[in-house]
Design a protein around this motif. Structure first.
Motif, PDB file in Angstrom:
ATOM      1  N   LYS A 124     -14.308  12.695 -80.151  1.00 40.31           N
ATOM      2  CA  LYS A 124     -13.856  12.192 -78.853  1.00 40.31           C
ATOM      3  C   LYS A 124     -14.962  11.315 -78.248  1.00 40.31           C
ATOM      4  O   LYS A 124     -16.125  11.451 -78.596  1.00 40.31           O
ATOM      5  CB  LYS A 124     -13.543  13.355 -77.918  1.00 40.31           C
ATOM      6  N   GLY A 125     -14.569  10.422 -77.365  1.00 41.23           N
ATOM      7  CA  GLY A 125     -15.544   9.570 -76.685  1.00 41.23           C
ATOM      8  C   GLY A 125     -16.061   8.423 -77.524  1.00 41.23           C
ATOM      9  O   GLY A 125     -17.130   7.879 -77.263  1.00 41.23           O
ATOM     10  N   VAL A 126     -15.290   8.013 -78.541  1.00 47.73           N
ATOM     11  CA  VAL A 126     -15.689   6.877 -79.379  1.00 47.73           C
ATOM     12  C   VAL A 126     -15.425   5.593 -78.604  1.00 47.73           C
ATOM     13  O   VAL A 126     -14.349   5.403 -78.037  1.00 47.73           O
ATOM     14  CB  VAL A 126     -14.904   6.867 -80.713  1.00 47.73           C
ATOM     15  N   SER A 127     -16.413   4.703 -78.585  1.00 44.42           N
ATOM     16  CA  SER A 127     -16.308   3.454 -77.845  1.00 44.42           C
ATOM     17  C   SER A 127     -15.936   2.304 -78.779  1.00 44.42           C
ATOM     18  O   SER A 127     -16.561   2.121 -79.824  1.00 44.42           O
ATOM     19  CB  SER A 127     -17.648   3.161 -77.163  1.00 44.42           C
ATOM     20  N   VAL A 128     -14.908   1.539 -78.397  1.00 45.26           N
ATOM     21  CA  VAL A 128     -14.510   0.333 -79.114  1.00 45.26           C
ATOM     22  C   VAL A 128     -15.030  -0.836 -78.290  1.00 45.26           C
ATOM     23  O   VAL A 128     -14.610  -1.043 -77.151  1.00 45.26           O
ATOM     24  CB  VAL A 128     -12.973   0.270 -79.302  1.00 45.26           C
ATOM     25  N   THR A 129     -15.972  -1.587 -78.867  1.00 47.30           N
ATOM     26  CA  THR A 129     -16.679  -2.661 -78.171  1.00 47.30           C
ATOM     27  C   THR A 129     -15.955  -3.991 -78.332  1.00 47.30           C
ATOM     28  O   THR A 129     -15.514  -4.316 -79.433  1.00 47.30           O
ATOM     29  CB  THR A 129     -18.106  -2.784 -78.748  1.00 47.30           C
ATOM     30  N   PRO A 130     -15.846  -4.796 -77.250  1.00 50.41           N
ATOM     31  CA  PRO A 130     -15.237  -6.118 -77.377  1.00 50.41           C
ATOM     32  C   PRO A 130     -16.029  -6.992 -78.361  1.00 50.41           C
ATOM     33  O   PRO A 130     -17.253  -6.945 -78.405  1.00 50.41           O
ATOM     34  CB  PRO A 130     -15.332  -6.686 -75.961  1.00 50.41           C
ATOM     35  N   GLY A 131     -15.311  -7.792 -79.162  1.00 49.28           N
ATOM     36  CA  GLY A 131     -15.917  -8.660 -80.162  1.00 49.28           C
ATOM     37  C   GLY A 131     -15.580  -8.169 -81.555  1.00 49.28           C
ATOM     38  O   GLY A 131     -14.673  -7.366 -81.747  1.00 49.28           O
ATOM     39  N   ARG A 132     -16.329  -8.682 -82.545  1.00 48.89           N
ATOM     40  CA  ARG A 132     -16.171  -8.215 -83.935  1.00 48.89           C
ATOM     41  C   ARG A 132     -17.319  -7.258 -84.208  1.00 48.89           C
ATOM     42  O   ARG A 132     -18.487  -7.603 -84.040  1.00 48.89           O
ATOM     43  CB  ARG A 132     -16.199  -9.388 -84.904  1.00 48.89           C
ATOM     44  N   VAL A 133     -16.978  -6.051 -84.634  1.00 47.06           N
ATOM     45  CA  VAL A 133     -17.970  -4.989 -84.800  1.00 47.06           C
ATOM     46  C   VAL A 133     -17.857  -4.390 -86.203  1.00 47.06           C
ATOM     47  O   VAL A 133     -16.755  -4.121 -86.680  1.00 47.06           O
ATOM     48  CB  VAL A 133     -17.775  -3.886 -83.730  1.00 47.06           C
ATOM     49  N   ALA A 134     -19.018  -4.197 -86.849  1.00 43.10           N
ATOM     50  CA  ALA A 134     -19.086  -3.537 -88.157  1.00 43.10           C
ATOM     51  C   ALA A 134     -19.563  -2.111 -87.931  1.00 43.10           C
ATOM     52  O   ALA A 134     -20.551  -1.889 -87.223  1.00 43.10           O
ATOM     53  CB  ALA A 134     -20.044  -4.278 -89.078  1.00 43.10           C
ATOM     54  N   VAL A 135     -18.874  -1.159 -88.529  1.00 46.36           N
ATOM     55  CA  VAL A 135     -19.216   0.256 -88.390  1.00 46.36           C
ATOM     56  C   VAL A 135     -19.415   0.842 -89.790  1.00 46.36           C
ATOM     57  O   VAL A 135     -18.558   0.674 -90.654  1.00 46.36           O
ATOM     58  CB  VAL A 135     -18.106   1.048 -87.654  1.00 46.36           C
ATOM     59  N   ASP A 136     -20.553   1.513 -89.997  1.00 49.28           N
ATOM     60  CA  ASP A 136     -20.833   2.180 -91.271  1.00 49.28           C
ATOM     61  C   ASP A 136     -21.010   3.667 -91.035  1.00 49.28           C
ATOM     62  O   ASP A 136     -21.698   4.072 -90.097  1.00 49.28           O
ATOM     63  CB  ASP A 136     -22.112   1.619 -91.916  1.00 49.28           C
TER      64      ASP A 136
END
Length: 183
Positions: A124-136
């Motif tokens: 819970k509480g995961v943030s989706v940031t504006p723009g193009r984002v890479a997550v590993d």
């Protein structure tokens, strides 16, 4: 010729021979360096493209907002072996509503084998940031995992007011990747 002169000439020849040998070896082609394994990425997220560039590139002004699209979703290595560590790489593009704020929600990851869920976690509480984002992120495959084809599912659901009102657009995505485990 005197013996001093012969000794001096021999000394100069030795010095010149030494310099020539050093020069020859310094010009000789060198063996290429041994290939190194690529650096392991650090887990977490990184902004790849700023929000204004993504907004223009994706034509977000003509789309219902907020707009979220998964552009890359892969597991590496795939196939993998039991006991291995698998890298989950996800790239998303997010155009928020006016104001450009990040969105917060719940991320669920699950792994299914032969129709049975063998792993699941909820963050819970995961943030989706504006723009193009890479997550590993890394997944540890249990050492006793049975070989075969697994379904790895990732789902994000926004906590925003949109869910409460039901009149506005709900921000969410769901994607499934196949993971093959070998003996």
């Amino acid at each position: 010729m005197s013996s001093k002169r012969v000794t001096r000439m021999a000394l100069w020849r030795a010095i010149l021979t030494f310099v020539a040998v050093v020069a020859l070896f310094s010009c000789a082609p060198k063996a290429p360096p041994a290939p190194q394994a690529p650096a392991k990425p650090a887990p977490g997220s990184k902004l790849v493209t700023p929000a204004d560039e993504v907004f223009a590139a994706l034509g977000c002004a003509q789309k219902p907002l907020p707009y979220l699209i998964v552009e890359k979703n892969v597991l590496t290595p795939n196939p993998a072996k039991a006991g291995a560590e698998v890298l989950h790489s996800l790239v998303y593009a997010f155009c928020p509503k006016a104001g450009g704020q990040a969105d917060t929600g719940t991320l669920t990851r699950s792994l299914t084998f032969k129709g049975k869920r063998v792993f699941s976690d909820v963050t819970k509480g995961v943030s989706v940031t504006p723009g193009r984002v890479a997550v590993d992120a890394f997944l540890a495959v249990p050492p006793g995992a049975e070989p075969g084809t697994y379904a790895y599912e990732v789902e994000y659901v926004s906590d925003s007011e949109a869910r409460k009102r039901k009149a506005a657009r709900v921000l969410s995505f769901e994607d499934t990747i196949e993971l093959v485990l070998e003996k």
